[in-house]
Enzyme design. Structure first.
Site, PDB file in Angstrom:
ATOM      1  N   ASP A 291       0.867  -1.176   0.000  1.00 11.53           N
ATOM      2  CA  ASP A 291       0.000   0.000   0.000  1.00 11.53           C
ATOM      3  C   ASP A 291       0.905   1.226   0.000  1.00 11.53           C
ATOM      4  O   ASP A 291       1.663   1.449   0.954  1.00 11.53           O
ATOM      5  CB  ASP A 291      -0.887   0.013   1.239  1.00 11.53           C
ATOM      6  CG  ASP A 291      -1.894  -1.127   1.247  1.00 11.53           C
ATOM      7  OD1 ASP A 291      -2.173  -1.662   0.162  1.00 11.53           O
ATOM      8  OD2 ASP A 291      -2.399  -1.482   2.325  1.00 11.53           O
ATOM      9  N   ASP A 449     -14.047  -4.355  -2.296  1.00 14.42           N
ATOM     10  CA  ASP A 449     -13.852  -4.010  -0.879  1.00 14.42           C
ATOM     11  C   ASP A 449     -15.181  -4.110  -0.124  1.00 14.42           C
ATOM     12  O   ASP A 449     -15.856  -3.106   0.099  1.00 14.42           O
ATOM     13  CB  ASP A 449     -13.305  -2.589  -0.748  1.00 14.42           C
ATOM     14  CG  ASP A 449     -11.932  -2.421  -1.365  1.00 14.42           C
ATOM     15  OD1 ASP A 449     -11.094  -3.306  -1.164  1.00 14.42           O
ATOM     16  OD2 ASP A 449     -11.705  -1.409  -2.043  1.00 14.42           O
TER      17      ASP A 449
END
Length: 594
Positions: A291, A449
């Protein structure tokens, strides 16, 4: 040697009415000692249709130069980096004469069959390519560069190919349980001496394709290796100095580099004994995710969230910093990661497209990382600080040119799926549809998600629900998975099941399945969710969110149909090394790349 010129009469191969009779193009050779000898490999019948002149110069004979036929589709940056890594310079094909002058020619076909043939024909490259190969000159085709050598393809077709090898390129049959595209590290069976495959040593190589060359009696003399995925297909061909591989050597780690090295330096002494592997089938992939975002000082750092919160719980509330993206990615490659995924969680909306920081990360990472690279975040239409508008296709194209093999789309895919489910119409205008149409669905990952929403009764919602393994806080036995956008901050009226089915129809080639509830918890993947989605679609599913131990990987592979599993924090913090995960999986009987 003095320059010589000649005129070549050639055209793309055309089948006779019988479909099996061919003849060779005629060449007018220069007089003198430097005339070329025409050595047909597979007698082809060409119908001469045009004349072009070619100049041959001594500089073309430089052993350190390889000619690259890049027609502008997809990511060939990694191949360029691999060639340079192995000590060669690159000369790009600008016209037919560059092909005919080549000392060694590599054709890394990317994308769809029909557009590639269209480019080759319009630029006059098809006839030069056929002439070059018929002279038994050093050639290496990669992926589509192998498929185009055959007579035709069923992809959006039938579409005529170069016709140098008898046979048809057909789509994998997903009805037999195979997930299409065929993505990942698979084993090949070498069927005859092919020279460039000598160092593979029964180890896995990386494939990513939906179509394959079908073996037959007519082309068995060409096939140098096969691969099994549902049924057998041609993994490589060789005749004389002509080679082509369906897999991607530039994405197959050290094994792939050995293939390129053998082609680029065929006369060099190879003293290293290849490591023998135990590859027998498609391996489960272990993916390292980074990330990436800007910290409060503006530096790009790798971070890790706790249910998507990436800030430290301190007075300063600074962004959690776990290292530099390029350095960490390089380490994961050395540690044995099967893929490296970058998730850009900073918008950078004011930057001109060419200056986006993630592009620099990709360019530098791809110089020394020879496994697939995926980038996600920011793949959408946007307008920069100067008022310049960029389409999502332009953004994706820049990522591919900078070294990405796949792009991951999140929020945009949710909106596109909602619209599609409402109208039942594929507009072709969504980022998902546009990118998959141009680059192929194998280049597009959809990142989902979802957040778990517990139910007392599955009929309480219109979305697909499941009976959960662990009851909810109030004893609920069911749950549905609500999709979110904007980094998990906004719930949408669509379930993960409905989204997965819709994006598969819209052109996604793979699903990255996260779970907000499990993110950063280290208690294992959400097996209920992953089983639900991996059973629902015929494209590969990557399990994500929740890995905290090597056992979590074997659990998700034994209990679901996930093709790969991804982790971030446990690798960043060195709590569980990648190699330990793979050793554990091997002990549990799970096929992995070593």
């Amino acid at each position: 040697m003095a320059a010589a010129s000649w005129t070549a009469f050639a055209s793309p191969p055309q089948l006779s009415s019988a479909g099996s009779s061919y003849s060779s193009p005629a060449f007018a050779y220069p007089s003198g000692s430097h005339s070329l000898q025409f050595l047909p490999l597979n007698p082809l019948k060409f119908k001469p249709s045009r004349i072009f002149s070619v100049r041959f110069s001594a500089s073309a004979a430089d052993d350190s130069v390889v000619t690259l036929l890049d027609y502008g589709a997809g990511n060939v940056r990694s191949l360029r980096n691999a060639i340079r890594f192995l000590g060669c310079d690159i000369k790009d094909v600008q016209g037919p004469e560059d092909i005919l002058n080549a000392k060694r020619l590599i054709f890394p076909g990317v994308g769809a069959f029909a557009p590639a043939m269209d480019v080759l024909n319009k630029k006059g490259l098809a006839e030069a390519l056929c002439a070059y190969i018929e002279q038994d000159r050093p050639f290496l085709g990669i992926c589509l560069g192998l498929q185009l050598l055959f007579e035709s393809s069923e992809e959006n077709g039938p579409v005529k190919g170069l016709g140098l090898i008898p046979g048809v390129v057909g789509r994998f049959d997903s009805s037999n349980g195979c997930r299409v595209p065929h993505i990942g590290w698979n084993a090949i069976k070498i069927t005859k001496d092919s020279k460039i495959l000598d160092d593979i040593g029964n180890r896995h190589v990386y494939f990513v394709h939906s179509y394959r060359a079908i073996p037959s009696d007519d082309n068995k003399e060409w096939a140098s290796s096969t691969c099994n995925y549902g049924d057998g297909f041609i993994a490589s061909i060789r005749r004389g100095n002509v080679h082509a591989v369906q897999f991607h050597p530039e994405k197959s780690g050290e094994v792939g580099l050995s293939v390129l090295r053998r082609f680029l330096h065929p006369t060099s002494e190879v003293t290293k004994v290849p490591v023998q592997g135990n590859a027998s089938k498609l391996a489960k992939r272990v993916i390292a995710c980074l990330d990436v975002r800007a910290n409060d000082k503006g530096d790009l750092v790798v971070t890790k969230g706790d249910q998507y919160d990436v800030r430290e719980h301190t007075k300063e509330n600074e962004v959690r910093n776990l290292g530099k993206p390029v350095d960490l990615a390089g380490q994961y490659y050395k540690d044995g990661a099967d893929e490296v995924s970058f998730l850009n969680i900073t918008g950078f909306r004011d930057f001109p497209l060419g200056d986006l920081p993630m592009l620099q990360v990709l360019r530098h990472a791809s110089e020394n990382i020879f496994v697939p690279l995926t980038v996600g975040g920011g793949i959408r239409d946007f307008t920069d600080g100067n008022g310049r508008y960029y389409s999502s296709l332009e953004v994706a194209s820049e990522y591919f040119r900078s070294g990405a093999d796949k792009v991951s789309i999140g929020s945009d895919a949710v909106y596109a799926a909602e619209e599609y489910l409402k109208t039942k119409v594929k507009t072709g205008k969504s980022s998902l549809e546009q990118i998959s149409r141009v680059y192929g669905n194998q280049a597009v990952v959809v990142s989902i998600d979802p957040r778990r929403v517990y139910l007392k009764d599955p009929t309480d919602v219109e979305f697909k629900s499941v009976r959960v393994t662990k009851p909810g806080p109030n004893g609920e036995e069911f749950a549905w998975y609500q999709c979110t956008v904007n980094g998990g901050r906004e719930g949408r009226p669509i379930g993960a099941y409905e989204l997965a089915k819709a994006v598969e129809e819209l052109g996604a080639g793979e699903i990255l399945l996260n779970c907000i509830d499990c993110d950063g918890q280290g208690k294992g993947f959400d097996i209920d969710l992953i089983k639900l989605i991996s059973d629902a679609v015929s494209i590969p599913v990557i399990a994500s969110s929740g890995a905290g131990a090597a056992e979590h990987f074997s659990e998700v592979f034994s209990k679901t149909n996930a093709s790969a599993a991804l982790a971030a924090g446990i690798f960043h913090r060195k709590e569980v090394p990648i190699q330990s995960v793979k050793e554990h999986l091997l002990k549990e009987g799970v096929e992995v790349r070593i």
